[in-house]
Design a protein around this motif. Structure first.
Motif, PDB file in Angstrom:
ATOM      1  N   ILE A 171       0.841  -1.196   0.000  1.00  0.00           N
ATOM      2  CA  ILE A 171       0.000   0.000   0.000  1.00  0.00           C
ATOM      3  C   ILE A 171       0.879   1.250   0.000  1.00  0.00           C
ATOM      4  O   ILE A 171       2.107   1.156  -0.077  1.00  0.00           O
ATOM      5  CB  ILE A 171      -0.952   0.018   1.217  1.00  0.00           C
ATOM      6  CG1 ILE A 171      -0.150   0.005   2.531  1.00  0.00           C
ATOM      7  CG2 ILE A 171      -1.911  -1.169   1.169  1.00  0.00           C
ATOM      8  CD1 ILE A 171      -0.984   0.201   3.775  1.00  0.00           C
ATOM      9  N   ASP A 172       0.233   2.413   0.100  1.00  0.00           N
ATOM     10  CA  ASP A 172       0.987   3.666   0.129  1.00  0.00           C
ATOM     11  C   ASP A 172       1.348   4.091   1.550  1.00  0.00           C
ATOM     12  O   ASP A 172       2.486   4.428   1.830  1.00  0.00           O
ATOM     13  CB  ASP A 172       0.182   4.791  -0.540  1.00  0.00           C
ATOM     14  CG  ASP A 172       0.198   4.694  -2.055  1.00  0.00           C
ATOM     15  OD1 ASP A 172       1.080   4.002  -2.600  1.00  0.00           O
ATOM     16  OD2 ASP A 172      -0.688   5.291  -2.685  1.00  0.00           O
ATOM     17  N   CYS A 173       0.353   4.097   2.426  1.00  0.00           N
ATOM     18  CA  CYS A 173       0.672   4.619   3.759  1.00  0.00           C
ATOM     19  C   CYS A 173      -0.112   3.926   4.867  1.00  0.00           C
ATOM     20  O   CYS A 173      -1.192   3.378   4.658  1.00  0.00           O
ATOM     21  CB  CYS A 173       0.480   6.132   3.832  1.00  0.00           C
ATOM     22  SG  CYS A 173      -1.113   6.742   3.310  1.00  0.00           S
ATOM     23  N   LEU A 174       0.493   3.991   6.054  1.00  0.00           N
ATOM     24  CA  LEU A 174      -0.027   3.367   7.265  1.00  0.00           C
ATOM     25  C   LEU A 174      -0.484   4.447   8.229  1.00  0.00           C
ATOM     26  O   LEU A 174      -0.342   5.635   7.961  1.00  0.00           O
ATOM     27  CB  LEU A 174       1.075   2.535   7.916  1.00  0.00           C
ATOM     28  CG  LEU A 174       1.769   1.504   7.020  1.00  0.00           C
ATOM     29  CD1 LEU A 174       3.119   1.123   7.597  1.00  0.00           C
ATOM     30  CD2 LEU A 174       0.889   0.268   6.845  1.00  0.00           C
ATOM     31  N   VAL A 175      -1.004   4.028   9.359  1.00  0.00           N
ATOM     32  CA  VAL A 175      -1.410   4.976  10.389  1.00  0.00           C
ATOM     33  C   VAL A 175      -0.370   4.983  11.505  1.00  0.00           C
ATOM     34  O   VAL A 175       0.194   3.942  11.867  1.00  0.00           O
ATOM     35  CB  VAL A 175      -2.805   4.615  10.944  1.00  0.00           C
ATOM     36  CG1 VAL A 175      -2.787   3.264  11.656  1.00  0.00           C
ATOM     37  CG2 VAL A 175      -3.332   5.700  11.859  1.00  0.00           C
ATOM     38  N   GLY A 176      -0.105   6.183  12.037  1.00  0.00           N
ATOM     39  CA  GLY A 176       0.911   6.322  13.068  1.00  0.00           C
ATOM     40  C   GLY A 176       0.566   5.654  14.382  1.00  0.00           C
ATOM     41  O   GLY A 176       1.410   5.564  15.269  1.00  0.00           O
ATOM     42  N   ALA A 177      -0.670   5.173  14.525  1.00  0.00           N
ATOM     43  CA  ALA A 177      -1.060   4.461  15.741  1.00  0.00           C
ATOM     44  C   ALA A 177      -0.266   3.170  15.914  1.00  0.00           C
ATOM     45  O   ALA A 177      -0.031   2.712  17.037  1.00  0.00           O
ATOM     46  CB  ALA A 177      -2.557   4.157  15.720  1.00  0.00           C
ATOM     47  N   PHE A 178       0.151   2.574  14.783  1.00  0.00           N
ATOM     48  CA  PHE A 178       0.990   1.378  14.806  1.00  0.00           C
ATOM     49  C   PHE A 178       1.770   1.341  13.498  1.00  0.00           C
ATOM     50  O   PHE A 178       1.221   1.029  12.452  1.00  0.00           O
ATOM     51  CB  PHE A 178       0.167   0.104  14.962  1.00  0.00           C
ATOM     52  CG  PHE A 178       0.998  -1.151  15.084  1.00  0.00           C
ATOM     53  CD1 PHE A 178       1.242  -1.719  16.320  1.00  0.00           C
ATOM     54  CD2 PHE A 178       1.553  -1.760  13.957  1.00  0.00           C
ATOM     55  CE1 PHE A 178       2.026  -2.862  16.441  1.00  0.00           C
ATOM     56  CE2 PHE A 178       2.331  -2.905  14.063  1.00  0.00           C
ATOM     57  CZ  PHE A 178       2.569  -3.463  15.305  1.00  0.00           C
ATOM     58  N   MET A 179       3.033   1.675  13.575  1.00  0.00           N
ATOM     59  CA  MET A 179       3.865   1.678  12.374  1.00  0.00           C
ATOM     60  C   MET A 179       5.255   1.184  12.739  1.00  0.00           C
ATOM     61  O   MET A 179       5.962   1.809  13.520  1.00  0.00           O
ATOM     62  CB  MET A 179       3.942   3.084  11.772  1.00  0.00           C
ATOM     63  CG  MET A 179       4.717   3.142  10.457  1.00  0.00           C
ATOM     64  SD  MET A 179       5.001   4.840   9.847  1.00  0.00           S
ATOM     65  CE  MET A 179       3.328   5.415   9.666  1.00  0.00           C
ATOM     66  N   MET A 180       5.631   0.034  12.184  1.00  0.00           N
ATOM     67  CA  MET A 180       6.957  -0.513  12.429  1.00  0.00           C
ATOM     68  C   MET A 180       7.863  -0.130  11.261  1.00  0.00           C
ATOM     69  O   MET A 180       7.574  -0.471  10.115  1.00  0.00           O
ATOM     70  CB  MET A 180       6.914  -2.031  12.597  1.00  0.00           C
ATOM     71  CG  MET A 180       8.270  -2.633  12.963  1.00  0.00           C
ATOM     72  SD  MET A 180       8.177  -4.400  13.406  1.00  0.00           S
ATOM     73  CE  MET A 180       7.421  -4.326  15.031  1.00  0.00           C
ATOM     74  N   VAL A 181       8.957   0.561  11.564  1.00  0.00           N
ATOM     75  CA  VAL A 181       9.829   1.102  10.526  1.00  0.00           C
ATOM     76  C   VAL A 181      11.241   0.549  10.694  1.00  0.00           C
ATOM     77  O   VAL A 181      11.787   0.515  11.801  1.00  0.00           O
ATOM     78  CB  VAL A 181       9.856   2.646  10.578  1.00  0.00           C
ATOM     79  CG1 VAL A 181      10.647   3.205   9.395  1.00  0.00           C
ATOM     80  CG2 VAL A 181       8.436   3.210  10.581  1.00  0.00           C
TER      81      VAL A 181
END
Length: 287
Positions: A171-181
């Protein structure tokens, strides 16, 4: 250290304690650390967290610096191979960390990943898998065409409603509530843009990560519960302003030189009108 979990707290003592408790119940072979960054809370959050979880790192700011700056402070302290942004109003399942790290370890081309995010009523938090906002898909979303035609690739593009919620997707983008980078991705593109106060920084980060050639993945084989808005339930004018300012900042940063000036003028006008209407409605609700 495998995972550094960054939690930003702002007057959400009970929710934050619940979030940390859920993390501590994780069944994982990976080593993790929890870093709580507090934005000058006044609800005794700091003392409560330190009393119950003396093993975690707590950083106390002397004022509310916003989501981006607070997370960056935590990231600078982090030692993990992966950085996990985790909202203070979430509950992590026991296998979430284990399976997410396994997935990232097995897919070296993935710069960031997110899981299925479930709201308390059992529905999907649509923000956990999105396309990058564009003037056109934002119009479709505003007109609720994605609700009327969720299976349409055209009208459902904003929240990717046409994708199976139970399958893995690029996908393009995730939500900052749960984002593993992945740390390597952060070293390449930099940390969160601190121009964003508490909205839009996750979209901007994903945009830069993907632009650098990394993949962004929605990984629904694990999930969290998101008590959405726990730190921003009081809809004061500042939050409304920041919500629409984030739209302006993202467009100005990434799209202004792509679209004709007439489109840009229309977008800026639309953002201003929507913000004005929202502020007026909010004022009437207060009375």
């Amino acid at each position: 250290m495998d995972i550094s979990i960054i939690i930003v707290n702002y007057n959400t003592k009970d929710l934050t304690l619940q979030t940390i408790q859920s993390v501590c119940k994780s069944k994982t072979q990976f080593a993790y650390e929890v870093i709580v960054v507090d934005n000058a809370s006044t609800d005794d959050s700091i003392q409560a967290i330190r009393d119950e979880f003396p093993q975690i790192t707590v950083i106390q700011n002397d004022k509310n610096l916003g989501f981006s700056k607070a997370n960056n402070i935590g990231i600078k302290q982090a030692t993990g191979r992966y950085i996990l942004l985790l909202n203070s109003d979430t509950v992590v399942m026991e296998d979430t960390l284990e399976l997410m790290v396994n997935f990232m370890d097995e897919n070296k081309d993935v710069g960031a990943s997110g899981c299925k995010v479930i709201l308390p009523d059992g529905s999907l938090d649509k923000a956990c898998k999105r396309s990058f906002p564009t003037p056109l898909n934002a119009i479709y979303n505003a007109l609720k065409l994605d609700v009327l035609y969720p299976a349409s690739k055209r009208f459902g593009q904003y929240n990717l409603t046409y994708l199976d919620n139970n399958k893995i997707h690029y996908i393009d983008c995730l939500v900052g509530a749960f984002m593993m980078v992945r740390r390597e991705a952060i070293e390449q593109v930099g940390m969160l843009d601190e121009e964003f106060f508490m909205y839009g920084e996750d979209i901007d980060w994903c945009y830069r990560i993907k632009l650098a050639g990394w993949k962004i993945v929605y990984y629904p084989l694990v999930k969290i519960i998101h008590y959405k808005g726990g730190s921003s339930k009081k809809r004061n004018p500042k939050l409304i302003y920041e919500f629409y300012r984030a739209m302006y900042l993202f467009y100005k940063k990434h799209y202004k030189n792509t679209y004709p000036w007439l489109v840009t003028a229309a977008v800026y006008s639309g953002i201003g009108i929507m913000m004005g209407v929202k502020l007026i409605i909010n004022q009437f609700k207060k009375h």
